[in-house]
Motif scaffolding. Structure first.
Motif, PDB file in Angstrom:
ATOM      1  N   LEU A   1       3.430   5.808  -2.661  1.00 27.18           N
ATOM      2  CA  LEU A   1       4.659   6.553  -2.920  1.00 27.18           C
ATOM      3  C   LEU A   1       4.827   6.817  -4.421  1.00 27.18           C
ATOM      4  CD1 LEU A   1       7.423   7.648  -1.858  1.00 27.18           C
ATOM      5  CD2 LEU A   1       8.350   5.392  -2.399  1.00 27.18           C
TER       6      LEU A   1
ATOM      7  N   ARG B   1       0.825  -1.209   0.000  1.00 27.85           N
ATOM      8  CA  ARG B   1       0.000   0.000   0.000  1.00 27.85           C
ATOM      9  C   ARG B   1       0.862   1.264   0.000  1.00 27.85           C
ATOM     10  NH1 ARG B   1      -5.010   1.903   1.626  1.00 27.85           N
ATOM     11  NH2 ARG B   1      -4.113   3.458   3.012  1.00 27.85           N
ATOM     12  N   GLU B   2       1.835   1.271   0.889  1.00 25.36           N
ATOM     13  CA  GLU B   2       2.679   2.451   1.029  1.00 25.36           C
ATOM     14  C   GLU B   2       3.506   2.689  -0.238  1.00 25.36           C
ATOM     15  OE1 GLU B   2       2.072   0.233   3.215  1.00 25.36           O
ATOM     16  OE2 GLU B   2       1.708   1.154   5.172  1.00 25.36           O
ATOM     17  N   TYR B   3       4.002   1.609  -0.817  1.00 25.59           N
ATOM     18  CA  TYR B   3       4.842   1.783  -1.996  1.00 25.59           C
ATOM     19  C   TYR B   3       4.028   2.210  -3.214  1.00 25.59           C
ATOM     20  CZ  TYR B   3       9.430   0.769  -0.252  1.00 25.59           C
ATOM     21  OH  TYR B   3      10.627   0.887   0.380  1.00 25.59           O
TER      22      TYR B   3
END
Lengths: 258, 329, 393, 300
Positions: free
Chosen positions: B221, B216-218
């Motif tokens: 990003l 999710r974070e990547y």
């Protein structure tokens, strides 16, 4: 039980999908340093159990302690960071990446350089990259793929792909390696190679839990066996004990009769 | 093979070739070339941005032009508020990034083509909002932007005196610099733990997550970072053309960007640059060379070229090269 | 290794091709004089641009045939797709060719505004046959304007038509409550806003003010709302072009909005194509037009005859802005005649403010901004049976 | 006014639904967004126009003329869609998922420009085979004969499609392919034929929508397809792309949304597309696979 401490403790674990109890009331523990096998007929809930362990499914009830801390319901990447890595029943490699890159991805949880490091090419970043690459190469050599590092994963032979998955999983320096049917689709020679590889993995100090269908392999490699049927653990013990267990025989025969 | 493309030498040669274009145009007395170079450069900047989301991570984005629009409108509005141009660019990029971050936060849980449709919807919402919010954007009549000559100081040096008056040349240099930086930043990210994580997500999201990547974070990003490129391109566009109107940000532009990334080669910086050069350059080249009776066929030809290129190079013109490592040691 | 270097080579080759093609483009320089026509030749408003292109080509052909000039003149079309970016590209291409002495274009305000800045750099004169937003010429008075004033237009600005239509609605038709619809383009919205301003100043009430999107075809929901509005509007004023105007007319009639409920619109709607879209439903629509209606000027009737003779293709009928294109070309030709031999951009630009052209729009003289002083607005009323637009006395 | 707006929404929604079916059928089998579908629908309307131009004057009005227009539009659009599939998508099917999308965009540009250049660059009057009449309904509302025909034709075609998909052999094969293209191939289904048939049926529905769309508004144009195409695609996704009932549901919902936005929200006409897209985004955030789409299980 002998003096070895439990690396993984599962208590009363359940994973339900609507009315279906894919995994139910499972309690077991894995000791550090052993090779444990999980067997059972098709649909017994083995892969689902793995999926709960590795954070793919949240689990419905119960507890999982890994290395002393509760991990049930934690995000998958966090569980990897804590030291559980796995392979897949149907091989899941990053097929457009090279073999080496696949293993390098596996080191994600053990590296930390984020935006600024890569963008500015700091000394710390270059050190870490070199380390990632060196370790990845070492692991490729360990699984016997040293020469194939630049091949795209999709171009590797089936057996090589299985071993590449192992190398990728090992890259995260797991304490527990979970292998989902590592010998599926392999011929006897390839299977034997893989068994040897699993032993060498243990020699590195990694505990192994595997799902396996070939009883010969199970007998050969595992210290302890857990038997699942209809999502429930029906037996556990040394390989010889388990195969003599009437409930286990019934579960297997029952399935064959059906 | 990555070695050659990314070798310092090749890069410097390409950069020098790019920088010499205005001088070539001057020698040929054909200043249009500089404009073409700048337009293609903006397209490269945008495509490099989309390459981060679509090329590396495989997030299908059909509304990327909306962020070009946000960058352009933010710059135009700030310039009207008498903010200094460099600061306006900076703020515009920041705002673009913020909006894309917030959008990503809400929609990135959607998969595949559902994400495509939602981004397409957002692209249309953005365009229509710019068209309808007359009080802020002057609606369909568009916003004028006061002139800014960023590199006029170069004219102090005798051989570059002509640059003082030529806003095209000034913006061309600025755009080349931006493209160079964007390509270099892309390369550095691609060739790092971050880039590997992105490509891993594209190849197999589940395996990526179970290899320790916080997916999710990547995704967020990549989605957010791509807005830096789009916002910057939008800001440069607004300052260069000095006029921003919703007509410039239609759905077709988003599609063109997707075509550039796919036809260039998903995740391949060189491919995306070449794709932008071809798909962005061809219509302009046809405008300059086709005789009057053929000029109406420009886009018919363009469609034919698009189909043929896809049929002959479905994997892209320059598919991304994989890292070649020294394995013998 | 081999693969990538091939790629690099390919990209280099592409770059060289681009250069080579550019060389061809500016290669042999003959001495003909070129008038550029910059308009949308493809895309959603391609038809209007094509019409303007035909009108300019015709004007140039006539000039060549009459041997009015000792040199050959050529009209060269450029396609801006009604996209402002593309218009700036085209403008840069135009100023790169020294044979081009003036530009007829651009058609939309969105294209004319940024392109004009490029022309001012050259400098080269542009006469727009379609951009009606005041800003197009007004921007030249701004302190930010770089270069001389180069923008002219032979169309009246939005305020002229919108105001005239509002006065007609209030004074002649006796309407007090009107519903306003526009197409969310600079042209349509600008005219509708001016209608509102004038109509309210006269004491009328604008019941609603709605934007629609070009390309949409279903306006029944909006029309149902207008029909059932408690303010009981007595008519619709629409700012926009004939396609949407026609669709609104059809759906109005379908929903039962009939006389004395009126439909009014602008010169962008006054096109024979209106009858293609609306058929008999167009009957009775009030449409303003700039200047004396072309049908009623003998010179204009002659223009229409010649146009129909010269352009016989399937969709080569006259479009609403063709006479402005033709007239713009005539004005450039007048300036050329004053510019001497050989003419150049500077001389044409210098001659234009002094041109007094008597032609199919009546007399065109530019004010100091570059706007036409010909601000006669005529109201016409659509007559479906012979597809004409006779003027209302 | 509400009943009147419901009638308006139904007629508009029916057209969206027909177009959405074309997207969803193709998507169901190939997981591909057929970007050229809007041009297929535009060409369907031009094919019908062509027939009317060559037909004898006696053909002018009445049910026979109506049937003729539909037949021409549907056959031409279906054949064109199948033709495009054969030459622009099939060679790319095995290569990558995005390549067919790009070639579809190319085809769409070609078709639109070809009509612009060689048929007509402006609006063309479309034949009106039925007399326009107002049929009063309850509550002061009325339905026009055009709206009634649109609604009836759309419902008949949807019923026909339901019959084909559920009851015929080709329908069964289509469903098998939609389930699992590879497995269906192994079971002896000729995937190429089924895919061609799907494109034909989807194209024919698009052609019918093109005829209805241009008949409802009295004219057609080379860029007729773009906007309803984009909206119908949205509708298909709203309902759950790949799901036939979802496409119909999505089409009607979108029709109503637009009508309600334009009819009831102050200044709503210019915001109606914004509202429609916002609702789409909200629905997908709550139901990531659309209203009737199946939840994609993650297979590990």
């Amino acid at each position: 039980m002998s003096g070895a401490r439990a690396l993984l403790e599962v208590r009363d674990l359940a994973q339900h999908f609507g009315g279906l109890k894919a995994v139910d009331q499972v309690t077991l523990s894995i000791r550090a340093g052993e090779i444990a096998a999980l067997i059972g007929p098709n649909g017994a809930g083995k892969t689902t159990f793995f999926n709960v362990l590795t954070g793919v499914y949240p689990g419905t009830r119960g507890e999982i302690f890994f290395d002393g801390s509760p991990i049930r319901g934690r995000p998958a990447h966090e569980i990897v960071a804590r030291g559980i890595a796995r392979t897949f029943q149907n091989i899941r490699l990053f097929s457009d990446m090279s073999a080496l890159e696949n293993v390098m991805v596996g080191r994600h949880a053990r590296s930390s350089e984020f935006l600024l490091g890569p963008l500015l090419r700091t000394a710390a970043f270059r050190r870490e990259e070199a380390d990632i690459e060196a370790r990845a190469k070492e692991l490729l050599a360990f699984v016997g793929l040293k020469a194939l590092g630049n091949e795209r994963a999709r171009n590797l032979a089936y057996g090589a792909q299985r071993r590449l998955e192992v190398a990728r999983a090992l890259a995260s320096e797991p304490k527990l390696l979970i292998l989902d049917e590592p010998t599926a689709g392999m011929n006897p020679t390839e299977s034997a190679d893989l068994v040897a590889l699993v032993r060498r993995v243990r020699e590195r100090g990694v505990t192994v839990l595997l799902i396996e269908h070939q009883m010969r392999v199970v007998m050969d490699v595992s210290d302890r066996v857990f038997v699942f049927d209809y999502g429930v653990k029906i037996a556990e013990g040394a390989p010889r004990e388990v195969t003599a267990n009437p409930r286990v025989i019934e579960a297997y025969l029952g399935q064959e009769a059906a | 093979m990555k070695g050659l493309l990314h070798s310092r030498r090749t890069q410097w040669v390409l950069l020098a070739a790019a920088l010499s274009l205005p001088f070539l145009a001057r020698a040929l007395e054909f200043s249009f070339l500089t404009r073409v170079g700048g337009v293609v450069g903006l397209l490269m900047l945008l495509s490099l941005g989309l390459n981060v989301t679509l090329g590396y991570v495989g997030l299908f984005d059909l509304g990327f032009i909306a962020f070009y629009a946000v960058g352009a409108y933010a710059t135009a509005i700030l310039m009207r508020a008498h903010v200094a141009a460099p600061l306006a660019v900076l703020l515009a990029v920041a705002l673009t990034v913020l909006i894309r971050f917030l959008l990503g936060l809400t929609i990135l849980r959607l998969r595949g083509d559902y994400l495509a449709v939602v981004t397409m919807g957002f692209g249309e919402i953005a365009r229509l909002t710019f068209n309808n919010l007359d009080a802020l954007t002057n609606g369909p009549k568009g916003l004028q932007v006061r002139p800014w000559r960023p590199l006029a100081f170069l004219g102090a040096w005798k051989p570059l005196e002509f640059v003082r008056k030529e806003s095209n040349v000034q913006f061309y240099f600025l755009i080349v610099a931006a493209v160079f930086l964007a390509a270099e930043a892309s390369r550095r990210l691609e060739d790092s733990r971050v880039g590997r994580a992105w490509v891993a997500i594209r190849e197999d999201e589940v395996a990526a997550r179970l290899s320790g990547i916080p997916v999710r974070e990547y995704k967020l990003l990549a989605f957010t970072l791509s807005a830096v490129f789009a916002g910057l391109a939008g800001a440069l566009f607004a300052l260069w053309d000095q006029f921003v109107t919703p007509e410039s940000f239609i759905f077709w532009e988003s599609i063109l960007l997707v075509a550039i990334v796919v036809l260039g080669g998903m995740g391949s910086i060189a491919g995306v640059l070449l794709g932008a050069l071809i798909l962005g350059g061809i219509p302009l080249l046809m405008e300059a060379t086709l005789s009057p009776q053929w000029i109406d066929y420009r886009y018919l030809f363009f469609g034919v070229i698009l189909v043929l290129m896809t049929l002959f190079r479905p994997q892209g013109l320059l598919p991304s090269a994989r890292r070649e490592a020294e394995l013998s040691s | 290794m081999a693969k990538t270097s091939r790629g690099v080579r390919a990209s280099r080759r592409a770059a060289w091709l681009l250069c080579a093609a550019a060389l061809c483009a500016c290669g042999p320089r003959d001495h003909s004089v070129i008038i550029a026509v910059a308009a949308p030749l493809t895309g959603d408003t391609g038809a209007e641009g094509q019409g303007i292109k035909r009108a300019v080509i015709m004007a140039v052909e006539e000039a060549n045939a009459s041997h009015r000039f000792p040199y050959k003149i050529e009209a060269k079309p450029f396609d801006d797709r009604a996209d402002p970016k593309e218009a700036v590209n085209v403008a840069n291409l135009i100023i790169s060719d020294p044979r081009i002495v003036a530009v007829v274009g651009h058609y939309t305000s969105g294209c004319s505004i940024p392109a004009a800045k490029v022309y001012a750099r050259a400098p080269i004169a542009m006469i727009s046959p379609g951009a009606t937003t005041p800003e197009v010429t007004l921007q030249q008075l701004s302190p930010d304007w770089i270069g001389p004033r180069v923008v002219f237009r032979d169309v009246a600005t939005d305020d002229v038509q919108g105001a005239a239509a509002a006065q007609f609605a209030y004074n002649r038709l006796g309407k007090r409550r009107m519903a306003l619809v526009h197409d969310k383009t600079p042209y349509g919205q600008g005219i509708a806003e001016q209608f509102q301003k004038t109509f309210e100043a006269l004491g009328g009430k604008v019941v609603s003010f709605d934007g629609i999107s070009v390309g949409d075809r279903d306006f029944k929901a909006l029309l149902t709302k207008i029909k059932d509005s408690s303010d009981r509007p007595q008519g619709i004023y629409f700012g926009g072009l004939y396609t949407e105007a026609g669709l609104i007319l059809v759906q109005m009639r379908e929903l039962g909005l009939k006389a004395p409920f009126v439909f009014m619109s602008d010169d962008g709607a006054q096109s024979p194509v209106l009858y293609e879209v609306a058929g008999d439903a167009a009957d009775g629509a009030y449409l303003t037009t700039i200047g004396v209606p072309v049908e009623e000027l003998p010179s204009a009737q002659d223009f229409i005859r010649r146009y129909k003779k010269r352009w016989t293709g399937a969709s080569q009928d006259i479009k609403p802005f063709d006479h402005f294109g033709y007239e713009a070309a005539q004005i450039v030709l007048d300036a050329l005649a004053q510019a001497g031999v050989p003419p150049d951009r500077e001389k044409v630009l210098a001659a234009l403010p002094g041109v007094r052209h008597k032609g199919i729009l009546g007399e065109t003289v530019f004010d100091d901004k570059g706007d036409t002083q010909n601000k006669i607005v005529t109201m016409t009323r659509a007559r479906a049976k012979d597809r004409a637009f006779p003027s209302v006395r | 006014m509400l009943t009147q707006q419901i009638v308006n929404g139904l007629a508009l929604g029916a057209i969206y639904a027909l177009i959405a079916l074309g997207y969803t059928l193709v998507y169901g089998i190939l997981a591909m967004i057929n970007f050229a579908h809007s041009e297929v629908l535009m060409l369907g309307s031009f094919a019908a126009l062509g027939l009317a131009a060559f037909a004898p004057a006696a053909f002018g009005t009445g049910p026979l003329a109506l049937a003729g227009l539909f037949a021409a539009g549907m056959l031409a659009a279906g054949a064109l869609n199948a033709f495009i599939e054969r030459f622009a998508y099939r060679p790319l099917r095995a290569v990558s998922r995005l390549a067919p999308l790009i070639s579809a965009i190319g085809v769409s540009i070609i078709l639109q420009n070809a009509v612009f250049l060689w048929v007509s660059d402006q609006s063309v009057a479309f034949p009106q085979p039925i007399a326009i009449r107002q049929i009063p309904l309850f509550g002061g509302a009325q339905i026009s004969s055009l709206q009634a025909v649109t609604l009836a034709a759309a419902l008949i075609l949807m019923a026909l499609l339901h019959f084909v998909v559920e009851k015929t052999r080709i329908g069964k094969a289509m469903r098998a392919c939609a389930d699992d293209l590879e497995a269906a191939g192994l079971m002896g289904v000729d995937a190429d034929v089924v895919i061609a048939a799907t494109f034909f049926i989807g194209g024919a529905l698009g052609g019918a929508a093109g005829v209805l769309y241009s008949m409802s508004y009295g004219s057609t144009k080379y860029n007729l397809g773009f906007l309803p195409g984009a909206k119908a695609f949205t509708a298909a996704v709203l309902g759950g792309i790949g799901n036939v009932r979802g496409a119909v549901l999505g089409g009607f919902i979108l029709g109503f949304l637009e009508v309600l936005a334009a009819g009831y929200i102050p200044n709503g006409a210019q915001w109606r597309d914004v509202i429609a897209f916002s609702v789409l985004i909200l629905v997908l955030l709550v139901r990531p696979s659309g209203l009737l789409g199946e939840k994609l299980a993650e297979k590990v």
